[in-house]
Design a protein around this motif. Structure first.
Motif, PDB file in Angstrom:
ATOM      1  N   GLY A  29      19.288  21.504  28.198  1.00  0.00           N
ATOM      2  CA  GLY A  29      20.291  22.710  28.618  1.00  0.00           C
ATOM      3  C   GLY A  29      19.594  23.932  28.550  1.00  0.00           C
ATOM      4  O   GLY A  29      19.905  24.982  28.965  1.00  0.00           O
ATOM      5  N   ARG A 232      19.608  13.577  28.253  1.00  0.00           N
ATOM      6  CA  ARG A 232      18.470  13.285  27.934  1.00  0.00           C
ATOM      7  C   ARG A 232      18.680  11.929  26.936  1.00  0.00           C
ATOM      8  O   ARG A 232      19.772  11.663  26.448  1.00  0.00           O
ATOM      9  N   LYS A 237      22.592  11.891  21.292  1.00  0.00           N
ATOM     10  CA  LYS A 237      23.183  11.943  22.434  1.00  0.00           C
ATOM     11  C   LYS A 237      24.227  10.854  22.458  1.00  0.00           C
ATOM     12  O   LYS A 237      25.124  10.557  23.324  1.00  0.00           O
ATOM     13  N   ILE A 297      17.326  13.128  37.602  1.00  0.00           N
ATOM     14  CA  ILE A 297      17.879  13.591  38.955  1.00  0.00           C
ATOM     15  C   ILE A 297      18.027  15.110  38.914  1.00  0.00           C
ATOM     16  O   ILE A 297      18.548  15.822  37.775  1.00  0.00           O
ATOM     17  N   HIS A 299      18.986  19.216  39.966  1.00  0.00           N
ATOM     18  CA  HIS A 299      20.225  19.743  40.057  1.00  0.00           C
ATOM     19  C   HIS A 299      20.558  19.874  41.759  1.00  0.00           C
ATOM     20  O   HIS A 299      21.756  20.024  42.033  1.00  0.00           O
ATOM     21  N   LEU A 302      22.229  16.017  41.710  1.00  0.00           N
ATOM     22  CA  LEU A 302      23.248  15.624  40.706  1.00  0.00           C
ATOM     23  C   LEU A 302      24.756  15.768  41.171  1.00  0.00           C
ATOM     24  O   LEU A 302      25.774  15.140  40.729  1.00  0.00           O
ATOM     25  N   LEU A 323      26.202  21.340  28.708  1.00  0.00           N
ATOM     26  CA  LEU A 323      26.119  21.785  29.990  1.00  0.00           C
ATOM     27  C   LEU A 323      26.805  20.640  30.767  1.00  0.00           C
ATOM     28  O   LEU A 323      27.377  21.025  31.604  1.00  0.00           O
ATOM     29  N   GLU A 327      29.593  20.958  33.965  1.00  0.00           N
ATOM     30  CA  GLU A 327      29.297  20.522  35.343  1.00  0.00           C
ATOM     31  C   GLU A 327      29.960  19.673  36.055  1.00  0.00           C
ATOM     32  O   GLU A 327      30.340  19.526  37.147  1.00  0.00           O
TER      33      GLU A 327
HETATM   34  N1  UDP Z   1      19.937  16.995  33.616  1.00  0.00           N
HETATM   35  C1  UDP Z   1      19.365  17.347  34.921  1.00  0.00           C
HETATM   36  N2  UDP Z   1      18.787  15.981  35.236  1.00  0.00           N
HETATM   37  C2  UDP Z   1      18.844  14.874  34.443  1.00  0.00           C
HETATM   38  C3  UDP Z   1      19.667  14.789  33.065  1.00  0.00           C
HETATM   39  C4  UDP Z   1      19.812  15.988  32.998  1.00  0.00           C
HETATM   40  O1  UDP Z   1      19.244  18.104  35.450  1.00  0.00           O
HETATM   41  O2  UDP Z   1      18.279  13.782  35.067  1.00  0.00           O
HETATM   42  C5  UDP Z   1      20.453  18.593  33.062  1.00  0.00           C
HETATM   43  C6  UDP Z   1      21.954  18.402  33.004  1.00  0.00           C
HETATM   44  O3  UDP Z   1      22.428  18.767  34.444  1.00  0.00           O
HETATM   45  C7  UDP Z   1      22.240  19.747  32.221  1.00  0.00           C
HETATM   46  C8  UDP Z   1      21.094  19.803  31.322  1.00  0.00           C
HETATM   47  O4  UDP Z   1      20.113  18.665  31.768  1.00  0.00           O
HETATM   48  O5  UDP Z   1      22.076  20.905  32.675  1.00  0.00           O
HETATM   49  C9  UDP Z   1      21.454  19.250  29.852  1.00  0.00           C
HETATM   50  O6  UDP Z   1      22.104  20.097  29.083  1.00  0.00           O
HETATM   51  P1  UDP Z   1      23.098  19.789  28.105  1.00  0.00           P
HETATM   52  O7  UDP Z   1      23.425  21.083  27.196  1.00  0.00           O
HETATM   53  O8  UDP Z   1      24.374  18.865  28.374  1.00  0.00           O
HETATM   54  O9  UDP Z   1      22.169  19.101  26.929  1.00  0.00           O
HETATM   55  P2  UDP Z   1      20.885  19.189  26.099  1.00  0.00           P
HETATM   56  O10 UDP Z   1      19.745  18.695  26.915  1.00  0.00           O
HETATM   57  O11 UDP Z   1      20.653  20.971  25.956  1.00  0.00           O
HETATM   58  O12 UDP Z   1      20.974  18.664  24.871  1.00  0.00           O
END
Ligand code: UDP
Length: 431
Positions: A29, A232, A237, A297, A299, A302, A323, A327
């Motif tokens: 994020g 992640r 998580k 994956i 954006h 996704l 995030l 989304e």
């Molecule tokens: N994300 C992504 N591809 C993946 C997994 C996660 O682009 O394979 C992105 C997801 O779309 C989001 C971000 O990673 O924009 C995760 O943000 P979040 O605030 O939910 O969690 P954080 O990683 O900050 O703990």
């Protein structure tokens, strides 16, 4: 390209490279936040330099995202992956690299927005020797994180001290939800200025589109009931909770259930341990045939995963903002999420999703079941979820609020510390 009629500002994001691939252990994020905020600020008329640590020898030192927005990778320790808990010792080098970049480029940023506590430390150091204005976003709070950890890292006391100092000494701290503001006040300090400005999402990319089309693209059948996790592989998580809830649903003999887990690195990165642990649980519970580990994956693709899903599950033990929730909702997918942190702020229970207690496997299973088997309610939620995100969490709206905050902080510094009179402007998507 630096333009004379643009105000140059710096965003510092020590470990979270705004130009990196998202979804691996260290990219999540924060990377998305800094990148979108930086690019949108540039479109609003600022010159934005985003600083991060250089992790790979073959990565470019400067990545130009748009004419007035770039990522600059600074030397701080060996050019290799270093876990966050061991980065502090390299921060003095990060600060000198930052200062020497400023000198060689003839720049002097009047305002620096730091992200995460390591960057906060760098900002506080820079504040000692120059008249910079400091704005800070935490992204994660030691005071909360350490409550749920069995093994507290060595750096904990330094982190807690820096997190208090930045709140008390920055010109303003940005909390991304009222829940974060409350936590800061109760666990960190009663002093210092806080404004609430949420995170955002790209509502042109994450939006309502055809579910049938998304399913065809991903080769998923129309009859399948798709439960999605995106994020992640990190113990906090709570992916284990979701897998065990999925097992409960399977025990009810429900047909056509499919669990898709998106995220994680394909290379030998440290998220491998948590991923292996989750894969073992999936295997032990006999769920391998019904579970897909899709890997990281981008954006660009996704939105198809969100749109194809029936429900998106966010089982985090702690989530400062989350995030993924906005989304998913922007794509019209109801969420079942833990009743923690920013998720309490972004999700409207029964209207855009459901909130249940973290680690409560049965409650997650029940929530998922309700959403999978109530078509009429889900159709209503789909529209409400998307409208809620569009109204409250577009990057444009969010960044206009940040931009106004910066202007206020800079104006106040010129007018010699006038009393704080800033009011966060409301988000107007058409602005
Ligand atoms: N994300 C992504 N591809 C993946 C997994 C996660 O682009 O394979 C992105 C997801 O779309 C989001 C971000 O990673 O924009 C995760 O943000 P979040 O605030 O939910 O969690 P954080 O990683 O900050 O703990």
């Amino acid at each position: 390209m630096l333009s004379l009629n643009r105000q140059a500002i710096a965003l510092i994001s020590d470990h979270a490279d705004p130009a990196a691939d998202i979804g691996c252990e260290e990219a999540g994020g924060q990377n998305v936040y800094v990148r979108h905020v930086g690019e949108t600020l540039a479109s609003l008329g600022w010159h934005v330099d985003m600083f991060t640590r250089k992790v790979h020898a073959d990565d470019a030192v400067i990545v130009q995202h748009s004419p007035h927005c770039r990522t600059i990778r600074l030397k701080a320790g060996a050019e290799t992956y270093i876990p966050r808990d061991r980065l502090f010792e390299h921060m003095p080098e990060f600060v000198s690299s930052f200062q020497s970049f400023q000198r060689t480029q003839g720049l002097n940023y009047p305002l620096i927005h730091t992200n995460y506590w390591l960057s906060a430390w760098a900002g506080l150091e820079l504040q000692k020797t120059s008249g910079i204005q400091l704005v800070h976003t935490y992204h994660s709070l030691g005071a909360v994180k350490y409550q749920s950890l069995v093994e507290i890292p060595q750096v904990a006391s330094t982190r807690l001290r820096v997190e208090r100092e930045i709140l008390e000494r920055a010109n303003c701290v940005v909390a991304t939800s009222p829940q974060e503001q409350e936590t800061l006040r109760s666990l960190v300090s009663t002093r210092g200025q806080i404004e609430i400005i949420p995170c955002g999402t790209d509502t042109d990319n994450f939006r309502l589109t055809s579910k049938a089309h998304a399913r065809t693209q991903l080769k998923l059948g129309t009859h399948e009931k798709v439960i999605l996790y995106v994020g992640r592989f990190d113990e906090r998580k709570g992916i284990e909770t979701l897998v065990r809830a999925f097992a409960l649903l399977k025990e009810k003999d429900l047909q056509n259930l499919k669990l898709i887990i998106v995220g994680g690195s394909s290379a030998n990165m440290p998220d491998g341990d948590e991923r292996k642990r989750i894969e073992n649980i999936v295997n032990d519970l006999g769920l391998t045939d019904y579970t897909l580990f899709a890997g990281r994956i981008g954006h660009d693709i996704l939105p198809l995963y969100y749109t194809a899903a029936d429900v998106c599950v966010i089982p985090s033990y702690y989530e400062p903002f989350g995030l993924v929730a906005i989304e998913a909702m922007a794509c019209g997918v109801p969420v079942v999420a833990s009743n923690v942190g920013g998720l309490k702020f972004t999700i409207i229970p029964e209207e855009t999703g459901l909130l249940v207690e973290p680690k409560d496997i049965e409650a997650f299973a029940n929530g998922i079941h309700r959403i999978l088997f109530d078509d009429l309610w889900v159709r209503k939620m789909r529209k409400q979820a998307s409208a809620n995100v569009n109204q409250r969490f577009s990057w444009t709206g969010v960044t206009i609020q940040l931009s106004e905050l910066y202007r206020h902080v800079l104006a106040r510094s010129i007018m010699h510390e006038q009393p704080w009179s800033y009011k966060v402007p409301s988000i107007n998507k058409s602005a």
